[in-house]
Scaffold this active site. Structure first.
Site, PDB file in Angstrom:
ATOM      1  N   SER A 132      85.024  -8.942 -69.663  1.00  0.00           N
ATOM      2  CA  SER A 132      86.439  -8.740 -69.203  1.00  0.00           C
ATOM      3  C   SER A 132      87.144  -9.580 -68.265  1.00  0.00           C
ATOM      4  O   SER A 132      86.410 -10.325 -67.913  1.00  0.00           O
ATOM      5  CB  SER A 132      86.427  -7.245 -67.958  1.00  0.00           C
ATOM      6  N   LYS A 138      80.839  -7.414 -65.104  1.00  0.00           N
ATOM      7  CA  LYS A 138      81.205  -8.155 -66.468  1.00  0.00           C
ATOM      8  C   LYS A 138      80.984  -9.316 -65.784  1.00  0.00           C
ATOM      9  O   LYS A 138      80.377 -10.425 -66.744  1.00  0.00           O
ATOM     10  CB  LYS A 138      82.215  -7.972 -66.602  1.00  0.00           C
ATOM     11  N   TYR A 185      83.121  -2.775 -60.918  1.00  0.00           N
ATOM     12  CA  TYR A 185      83.694  -3.484 -63.120  1.00  0.00           C
ATOM     13  C   TYR A 185      84.149  -4.769 -63.252  1.00  0.00           C
ATOM     14  O   TYR A 185      83.129  -5.472 -63.732  1.00  0.00           O
ATOM     15  CB  TYR A 185      85.042  -2.500 -63.525  1.00  0.00           C
ATOM     16  N   GLY A 240      79.302   2.647 -78.537  1.00  0.00           N
ATOM     17  CA  GLY A 240      80.435   2.866 -77.757  1.00  0.00           C
ATOM     18  C   GLY A 240      81.689   2.181 -78.557  1.00  0.00           C
ATOM     19  O   GLY A 240      82.685   2.150 -79.037  1.00  0.00           O
ATOM     20  N   ALA A 241      81.025   2.924 -80.014  1.00  0.00           N
ATOM     21  CA  ALA A 241      81.918   2.267 -81.625  1.00  0.00           C
ATOM     22  C   ALA A 241      82.569   3.891 -81.841  1.00  0.00           C
ATOM     23  O   ALA A 241      83.634   3.723 -82.726  1.00  0.00           O
ATOM     24  CB  ALA A 241      80.834   2.379 -82.634  1.00  0.00           C
ATOM     25  N   SER A 242      83.025   4.874 -81.319  1.00  0.00           N
ATOM     26  CA  SER A 242      83.278   5.931 -81.903  1.00  0.00           C
ATOM     27  C   SER A 242      85.256   5.755 -81.241  1.00  0.00           C
ATOM     28  O   SER A 242      85.888   6.519 -81.657  1.00  0.00           O
ATOM     29  CB  SER A 242      83.175   7.516 -81.072  1.00  0.00           C
ATOM     30  N   ARG A 243      85.492   4.527 -80.764  1.00  0.00           N
ATOM     31  CA  ARG A 243      86.864   4.681 -80.090  1.00  0.00           C
ATOM     32  C   ARG A 243      87.188   3.357 -80.017  1.00  0.00           C
ATOM     33  O   ARG A 243      86.062   2.500 -79.848  1.00  0.00           O
ATOM     34  CB  ARG A 243      87.394   5.974 -79.530  1.00  0.00           C
ATOM     35  N   VAL A 303      73.381   4.275 -73.480  1.00  0.00           N
ATOM     36  CA  VAL A 303      72.710   3.242 -73.547  1.00  0.00           C
ATOM     37  C   VAL A 303      72.216   2.655 -71.933  1.00  0.00           C
ATOM     38  O   VAL A 303      71.050   2.385 -71.148  1.00  0.00           O
ATOM     39  CB  VAL A 303      73.391   2.077 -73.415  1.00  0.00           C
TER      40      VAL A 303
HETATM   41  P1  NAD Z   1      86.512   2.993 -74.616  1.00  0.00           P
HETATM   42  O1  NAD Z   1      86.694   3.749 -73.054  1.00  0.00           O
HETATM   43  O2  NAD Z   1      87.640   3.563 -75.966  1.00  0.00           O
HETATM   44  O3  NAD Z   1      85.347   3.041 -74.751  1.00  0.00           O
HETATM   45  C1  NAD Z   1      84.842   3.468 -74.433  1.00  0.00           C
HETATM   46  C2  NAD Z   1      83.395   3.614 -75.296  1.00  0.00           C
HETATM   47  O4  NAD Z   1      81.626   3.830 -74.458  1.00  0.00           O
HETATM   48  C3  NAD Z   1      82.955   5.134 -75.432  1.00  0.00           C
HETATM   49  O5  NAD Z   1      82.849   5.320 -76.699  1.00  0.00           O
HETATM   50  C4  NAD Z   1      82.165   5.827 -74.647  1.00  0.00           C
HETATM   51  O6  NAD Z   1      81.638   6.799 -74.788  1.00  0.00           O
HETATM   52  C5  NAD Z   1      81.569   4.438 -74.650  1.00  0.00           C
HETATM   53  N1  NAD Z   1      80.350   4.261 -72.850  1.00  0.00           N
HETATM   54  C6  NAD Z   1      80.654   4.831 -72.298  1.00  0.00           C
HETATM   55  N2  NAD Z   1      79.480   4.923 -71.503  1.00  0.00           N
HETATM   56  C7  NAD Z   1      78.567   5.145 -72.488  1.00  0.00           C
HETATM   57  C8  NAD Z   1      76.755   4.652 -71.885  1.00  0.00           C
HETATM   58  N3  NAD Z   1      76.633   5.558 -70.659  1.00  0.00           N
HETATM   59  N4  NAD Z   1      76.534   5.157 -73.056  1.00  0.00           N
HETATM   60  C9  NAD Z   1      76.873   4.879 -74.359  1.00  0.00           C
HETATM   61  N5  NAD Z   1      78.041   4.865 -74.808  1.00  0.00           N
HETATM   62  C10 NAD Z   1      78.820   4.802 -73.681  1.00  0.00           C
HETATM   63  O7  NAD Z   1      87.126   1.741 -74.093  1.00  0.00           O
HETATM   64  P2  NAD Z   1      87.347   0.246 -75.056  1.00  0.00           P
HETATM   65  O8  NAD Z   1      88.697  -0.212 -74.132  1.00  0.00           O
HETATM   66  O9  NAD Z   1      87.135   0.261 -76.431  1.00  0.00           O
HETATM   67  O10 NAD Z   1      85.743  -0.890 -73.839  1.00  0.00           O
HETATM   68  C11 NAD Z   1      85.155  -1.000 -74.291  1.00  0.00           C
HETATM   69  C12 NAD Z   1      84.785  -1.888 -74.280  1.00  0.00           C
HETATM   70  O11 NAD Z   1      85.594  -3.683 -73.347  1.00  0.00           O
HETATM   71  C13 NAD Z   1      83.809  -1.774 -72.940  1.00  0.00           C
HETATM   72  O12 NAD Z   1      83.156  -2.168 -72.268  1.00  0.00           O
HETATM   73  C14 NAD Z   1      85.514  -1.974 -71.524  1.00  0.00           C
HETATM   74  O13 NAD Z   1      85.310  -2.739 -70.627  1.00  0.00           O
HETATM   75  C15 NAD Z   1      85.535  -3.729 -72.113  1.00  0.00           C
HETATM   76  N6  NAD Z   1      87.080  -4.172 -72.056  1.00  0.00           N
HETATM   77  C16 NAD Z   1      88.013  -3.258 -72.671  1.00  0.00           C
HETATM   78  C17 NAD Z   1      90.042  -3.433 -71.668  1.00  0.00           C
HETATM   79  C18 NAD Z   1      90.504  -2.954 -72.599  1.00  0.00           C
HETATM   80  O14 NAD Z   1      91.609  -2.961 -71.568  1.00  0.00           O
HETATM   81  N7  NAD Z   1      90.901  -1.763 -73.037  1.00  0.00           N
HETATM   82  C19 NAD Z   1      89.447  -5.051 -71.613  1.00  0.00           C
HETATM   83  C20 NAD Z   1      88.374  -6.180 -71.037  1.00  0.00           C
HETATM   84  C21 NAD Z   1      87.753  -5.787 -71.748  1.00  0.00           C
END
Ligand code: NAD
Length: 248
Positions: free
Chosen positions: A140, A157, A153, A10-13, A60
């Site tokens: 999380s 986690k 969720y 999930g590295a694209s963003r 994944v």
């Molecule tokens: P985001 O939505 O920007 O990134 C999530 C990435 O996961 C995206 O690039 C998406 O394409 C990829 N993804 C989703 N489903 C997928 C699949 N089935 N197969 C492959 N890739 C998949 O969100 P983020 O905030 O950067 O989240 C990254 C991680 O951090 C997540 O696991 C999220 O639960 C965790 N997180 C985020 C927050 C927050 O507040 N943003 C807080 C706690 C934990």
């Protein structure tokens, strides 16, 4: 080849992007994994400092795709030294508002992506890791504090935390350390809606710093937990929350 081979899912963003940038900045070779964002992933690969980075694609949650993706990474980067299980989804599904069918669908998809997905990638990655290998899971705060409107969720986690602790024991004899970061809100597209208006203000004031985390702050912790120095941090769950939730 210089540097370690690092797979970031999930590295694209968002947080994954910041993690990929942080590893590349210290001289590692990064596999930028994405599901549906080839342009963003390729753009990031081109932006990463250093050489040898690759882009890989997979859902994944799909066991065959996860396996093929890890094989591609191992072939391109000559193994997998570090795996960061970062890909994840977040769904709003309050029990009193959704239909039974919606409830089922969200539970299944969320656990598939957030729990089974990391398990799929990890099984395969471990087979390409030597001593000194590192696995860092991005969990999380929802795992500990409850997610009233997003129970799947929180449950996924919490499962990820338990998986990390179990595998920390199982993989220690192989010299592989497994650790977890558990951030609260981080400024990314996943939570844009939550951070708007009064709800956003309430979230920001939970921390005495008056803000939410920046993706780079999560990446810094991941970098440490993945470092050669962090073997003794294996099995830990790092609560990254800017002193939130400490007020009495
Ligand atoms: P985001 O939505 O920007 O990134 C999530 C990435 O996961 C995206 O690039 C998406 O394409 C990829 N993804 C989703 N489903 C997928 C699949 N089935 N197969 C492959 N890739 C998949 O969100 P983020 O905030 O950067 O989240 C990254 C991680 O951090 C997540 O696991 C999220 O639960 C965790 N997180 C985020 C927050 C927050 O507040 N943003 C807080 C706690 C934990």
């Amino acid at each position: 080849m210089s540097g370690r081979a690092v797979l970031v899912t999930g590295a694209s963003r968002g947080i994954g992007r910041a993690i990929a940038l942080a590893f590349a900045a210290q001289g590692d070779r990064v596999a930028v994994h994405h599901r549906n964002s080839p342009d963003l992933a390729e753009q990031l690969r081109a932006e990463l400092p250093g050489d040898g980075h690759v882009v890989v694609r997979a859902d994944v949650a799909d066991p065959a795709e996860a396996r093929r993706m890890v094989e591609e990474v191992a072939a391109a980067l000559d193994g997998v030294d570090v795996l960061v299980n970062n890909a994840g989804i977040f769904a709003h599904h309050p029990i009193t508002e959704v239909t039974y069918e919606e409830w089922q669908a969200v539970w299944r998809e969320t656990l598939d992506v957030n729990l089974i997905g990391p398990a799929n990638v990890t099984w395969n990655a471990v087979r390409h890791m030597g001593r000194g290998g590192r696995i860092v899971n991005v969990s999380s705060r929802g795992a500990f504090r409850g997610e009233p409107d997003s129970p799947a969720y929180g449950a996924g986690k919490a499962g990820m935390n338990a998986m990390g602790q179990s595998l920390a024991i199982a993989l220690a004899p192989l010299g592989i350390a497994v650790a977890t970061v558990a951030p609260g809100f981080v400024e990314t597209d996943m939570v844009t809606e939550h951070l708007k208006g009064e709800r956003g203000d309430a979230i920001r004031t939970q921390s005495p710093f008056g803000r939410v985390a920046r993706p780079e702050e999560i990446a810094a912790a991941v970098l440490y937990l993945a470092s050669p120095a962090a073997e003794w941090a294996s099995g830990t769950i790092v609560d990254l929350n800017g002193a939130s939730y400490l007020r009495s």
